[in-house]
Design a protein around this motif. Structure first.
Motif, PDB file in Angstrom:
ATOM      1  N   HIS A 190       0.849  -1.181   0.000  1.00  9.57           N
ATOM      2  CA  HIS A 190       0.000   0.000   0.000  1.00  9.57           C
ATOM      3  C   HIS A 190       0.887   1.235   0.000  1.00  9.57           C
ATOM      4  CE1 HIS A 190      -3.314   2.561   1.869  1.00  9.57           C
ATOM      5  NE2 HIS A 190      -3.735   2.201   0.676  1.00  9.57           N
ATOM      6  N   ASP A 194      -4.768   5.324   3.888  1.00  8.37           N
ATOM      7  CA  ASP A 194      -6.184   5.547   3.585  1.00  8.37           C
ATOM      8  C   ASP A 194      -6.825   6.206   4.794  1.00  8.37           C
ATOM      9  OD1 ASP A 194      -5.951   4.363   1.134  1.00  8.37           O
ATOM     10  OD2 ASP A 194      -6.855   2.451   1.719  1.00  8.37           O
ATOM     11  N   HIS A 269     -13.087   7.148   0.948  1.00  7.17           N
ATOM     12  CA  HIS A 269     -11.850   7.396   1.702  1.00  7.17           C
ATOM     13  C   HIS A 269     -10.894   8.204   0.831  1.00  7.17           C
ATOM     14  CE1 HIS A 269     -10.413   4.055  -0.818  1.00  7.17           C
ATOM     15  NE2 HIS A 269      -9.175   4.419  -0.507  1.00  7.17           N
ATOM     16  N   HIS A 271      -7.054   8.225  -0.325  1.00  9.69           N
ATOM     17  CA  HIS A 271      -5.745   7.566  -0.338  1.00  9.69           C
ATOM     18  C   HIS A 271      -4.739   8.688  -0.568  1.00  9.69           C
ATOM     19  CE1 HIS A 271      -2.722   4.411  -1.604  1.00  9.69           C
ATOM     20  NE2 HIS A 271      -2.207   5.527  -2.098  1.00  9.69           N
TER      21      HIS A 271
HETATM   22 ZN   LIG Z   1      -5.221   3.264  -0.419  1.00  9.28          ZN
END
Ligand SMILES: [Zn+2]
Length: 291
Positions: A190, A194, A269, A271
């Motif tokens: 990742h 997030d 969300h 990111h």
């Molecule tokens: Zn993300």
């Protein structure tokens, strides 16, 4: 005791110390500094040298980094990829003639990353690894756009204040560097954090910079990439709305978009990721960064 033998040992020891680089510290070498010798995977190291060494370089983990100039010093930010193996690496500062002026042993420690398991439905799967030829073509073009956005960066530092979180409040639902599994298969790491907040929440620019991409992309939805100079970039994905366009200069805290769940997403969300060139860095290291 054989005193001749002892003398020989002392002479050999002194010779060894001299050859191993034990020389009096010069004033110039004292001014060559790093902010840390222990760094986690995905972290960054700041190297500072006197201004007259601005044409030198930093060598680290097989890459070289040029210095950026400040008033009376030169600085470079060295990215430590989250893919780097945990071990000791040599970091050297060289002058323009490539002579080593100072070196350190850098201890790259485990990033202690979480594991993140996602159930990916067919619709989302088509956004990252499309089977449809039209989407495949679009995905390829998108990747090219993102690549090109980070090729060039302002040689001047466009920011003066410390970096901030684009959304002050809000739970981090997936942390930086988390190992991602899609339907049980290893997918990636990742690249950012997030922040799970309702759709429509304003997204603030982490710092002053210039928008180099503001576009609707298949995998990441409405996407913004901003250049902060010195190869530092911030990215904001899955927006419901973009409030900036390519080429815009933005101040820190300016609302650049609204939170959404466009692209590959399983709920609203933001990111948010930070990178040096294309190497993603833990955003927390940027928030902590002092220049
Ligand atoms: Zn993300």
């Amino acid at each position: 005791m054989n005193s001749k033998k002892e003398k020989t040992i002392i002479v050999l020891l002194l010779g060894f110390l001299f050859l191993s680089g034990w020389t009096p510290v010069t004033a110039a070498s004292e001014k060559i500094t790093i902010n840390k010798a222990n760094v986690q995977q995905g972290g960054l190291i700041k190297v500072t040298v006197p201004y007259d060494l601005k044409e030198g370089q930093v060598l680290f983990a097989g890459n070289d980094y040029d210095f950026k100039t400040e008033k009376n010093k030169a600085v470079t930010l060295v990215p430590v990829s989250y893919w780097l193996e945990t071990k000791r690496y040599k970091l050297s500062v060289v002058n323009k003639e490539k002579q080593v002026l100072k070196k350190w042993s850098i201890n790259v420690q485990d990033g202690d990353f979480d594991k993140s398991y996602l159930k990916v439905d067919k619709e989302n799967q088509e956004k990252v690894k499309p089977t449809d030829p039209k989407r495949q073509k679009r995905r390829k073009q998108d990747k090219k756009l993102v690549y090109q956005a980070r090729i060039a960066s302002s040689s001047e530092r466009l920011w003066t204040k410390s970096f901030i979180r684009p959304i002050a409040e809000g739970r981090v639902s997936t942390g930086f560097g988390a190992t991602r599994y899609h339907n049980g298969n290893l997918a990636n790491r990742h690249s950012g954090i997030d922040i799970a907040v309702p759709a429509g929440t304003p997204i603030k620019a982490t710092n002053a910079g210039k928008v180099v991409l503001a576009d609707d992309l298949l995998a990441t939805g409405n996407t913004i990439i901003s250049d902060h100079g010195w190869d530092v970039f911030s990215s904001y994905l899955h927006c419901s709305e973009l409030k900036v366009k390519r080429g815009d200069k933005v101040e820190q805290g300016a609302v650049i978009g609204l939170v959404g769940d466009t692209g590959f997403s399983t709920g609203s969300h933001l990111h948010w990721s930070m990178s040096i060139g294309r190497i993603f860095i833990n955003p927390a290291d940027f928030i902590r960064l002092k220049l």
